[in-house]
Design an enzyme around this catalytic site. Sequence first.
Site, short mmCIF file in Angstrom:
data_model
loop_
_atom_site.label_atom_id
_atom_site.label_comp_id
_atom_site.label_asym_id
_atom_site.label_seq_id
_atom_site.Cartn_x
_atom_site.Cartn_y
_atom_site.Cartn_z
CG ASP A 68 -1.93 -1.09 1.21
OD1 ASP A 68 -2.44 -1.39 0.11
OD2 ASP A 68 -2.23 -1.66 2.28
CG ASP A 392 -5.20 -0.92 5.74
OD1 ASP A 392 -5.98 -1.33 4.87
OD2 ASP A 392 -4.77 0.25 5.80
CG ASP A 396 -6.92 -4.92 2.11
OD1 ASP A 396 -7.32 -4.79 0.95
OD2 ASP A 396 -6.54 -3.98 2.81
#
Length: 662
Positions: A68, A392, A396
Site C-alpha cells: 500500500d 489493513d 484485504d
Amino acid sequence: LIVAGWGQLQALVEVSLSMAVAVVPEGLPAVITVALALGTQRMVRRKALIRKLPAVETLGSVTTICSDKTGTLTQNKMIAQAINTVNFSLQVTGDGYEPNGKFYGDTEILPLEQPELRPLLVAGALCNDATLQHDRGNWVILGDPTEGALLPLAAKAGLDASQWANSLHRVAEFAFSSERKRMSVICRKSAISGARHVLESDTWLLDTAPYLLFSKGSPELLLERCTQIYSGDRPEPLHNNHRQQILEQNNQMAAKGLRVLGFAYRPLMTMPTVDNEETVERELTWLGLIGMMDAPRPEVKDAVARCLTAGIRPVMITGDHQLTAQAIAQQVGIAQPGTEVLTGRELEAMSPAELEEHVEQVSVYARVAPEHKLRIVQALQRRNHIVAMTGDGVNDAPALKQADIGIAMGITGTDVSKEASDMVLLDDNFATIVAATEEGRVVYSNIRRFIRYILGSNIGELLTIAAAPLLAIGDVPLTPLQILWMNLVTDGLPALALAVEPADANVMKRPPHNPSESIFARGLGSYMLRIGIVFAVLTIILMIWAYGYSRTLPLERQDMWKTMVFTTLCIAQMGHAVAIRSSNRLIVEMNPISNPYVPAAVIFTTLLQLALVYVPVLRGFFGTYYLTLPELGVCFGFSALVLVWIEAEKLAVRAYKHFIKV
C-alpha cells in the site's frame, strides 16, 4: 556353531543399529525450529511480528513486494497544502497539525471574507470523524490522518469545528467504503440564525431546507453525482467546461504527489432513510478540491533501492489517483518517468491472461479496490513469483490469504486482516518488510549452513562405521550411544550457535532463492558428500593406525582405538563448525566476536568430549577408555586436518575465481 552364529548376529545387529543412528540427524529438527524461532525474535526487534513460523524461511524467497502507499510508503501524516474552487486556487502554509498558517493565491487573502471558500472548509470539518487535540504542547490527530488534515485547515481559516458541529448537528452518516470511495454525513440545522460564526454571506445556509448533506471522496466519482457548482455566494448550473476545469485541477494537484479529495453538499427537505445513500448522494453541488501531502518516509527510498539490488521488485497498490501514485512512486524509486500505471477500471476490463501479461511491467496500480489486490497476487503467482502483499482492511483478507506472505498493518490494520496474515508490521513501515526479508534470507542461509555441518559429519560417521567390517577390524568403532552423543551434543550445540550467525555482507546483493529448489541445491549436496568422505578417509586412516597400535598394548586397553576414533570424529566437528561460518572467507579473516556463540560452543563441547574420556563415571557409562596425552594429541592432529582441508578448498576456489577474471 550356535555360539558363533549368535555372535555374528549380535555383531550384525550392532552394526545395523550404529549405522541407523548415524544416518539420522536427530538434532536437526530441533535446530531448525530454534533457528526459525530466533529469526522471529530478531524480526520482532525490527518491528515485524511473525504469526506463522514457516513464514520466516519463505521471506527469503520473496520476489515481489506489493505494498500500500498511504502509511506504508508514506508517513501517513496528511498536511493540507492546496485548495481549488471554481474561482480560487490557494496554497496553504503551516507546520504539521498546528492550526496556524496562511492562505496564498495571487495575493494573500483571508478565507473568511470569501464566501466561496467557507462551505468547502465547513464541509471538510463536519464530514469528518477525526479530532484535533492539544496534548503536552503538541497538536495531534485522533482518527484517520486524511480526515485529520482537514481540521487544522479549517482552524487556519478561523473556523471552529465544534461551533459548526453545534449549529449543524450530525444525525446520519453514510460511511466510506472502498467500493463507493466517498463518505457523507447529514446534518440538521439548529440555532443557525443566532450563531456568531455564521456570516450574512453564508447564503448556502439560508434556504428553508432543514437538513444539509456533505460528501467527500474521490473527485472523479463525486463529480459524476454533481449537477451544480458553488460559485461566489450561490450555486450555479454545472457545465461541461466546469467539469473539465475541475478534472484538470485534480490532475495538476495529483501530479505534485498530493492526495486530493472532492467536496460537495446538498440541501434536504426531509430526513432520508439510513440505507438510501445511492438515492440521496445525487444532484449535489460541487464545492471544491483540497489537496494533502503525505510525504514519503525518509527510509523508504533506501529500502526500495535495497529491494532492487536484491532482485526483489517493489509494487505500489493504492486507491489514490494515478498521478498521485506515480509521483510518490517516482520519489521513492519504485517507478521511473513514463512508467505504466494501471488503474482499477483498466484492470477490471482485463481478462486473467491479459493481466498476467501486464503484471511483469506494471509497478504502480492506482484507484484499485481490495478485490483487485487478489487478482494481482494471482496473476503474479501464475508467473512464478513469490508474493508478499500488504493490507489493513477487512476486504484485504482474501488477498492476504492468497499471497505467499500476507502482511497486515499493526497500527491501522483490522483484526480480520491480522488474522489472515502471516506477518504483522508493528510500525506499518515498508522498510520493515525489507528488513524482515533480509532476516528471512539470513535464516535460510543459516539453515543451509548447519545442514551442511550436521549431514556432512553424519556421512563421515556412516562411512567410518561401514568401513570397519570391510577392513577386517571386526568390531564396530562406535556404539549407538556414542553416535547419539555425537548427533545431539557435538553436532547440536555448534549447530545452534551457527543458527545465530549474522548476515553476510552480500545477503541483499543476490537474487532470491527459488522456493522449489532442493535444500541440497547450489552445491550443498556435493559439499556434504565431499566433506563426509574427507571425514571418513582421515578417520579410517586413524582407525587403521590406532587398531594396530592398540594390539601392542595390554589386553585391557586393546579397545582403546575405538575411543580414539570417537574422539577424533567429535573434535573434527569442532574445526568444521569454526570453518563453515563462511564459505569464502578464511578463519583468520572472520571476526570471532561477530558470533561469539560459535567459539563458546566449540570450547564447551570439546570440554564435554574430554570429560567422557577422563571422568570415570562418564567413561564407564559411554564405554570409552582413558587416553594418554600422546594418544589425545594424535586425535587432535587428525581432527585438525579436516579444518586444513576446508580452508584449502576456500583458497583453491578463490584462486580459481581470480584466474577466471584474469
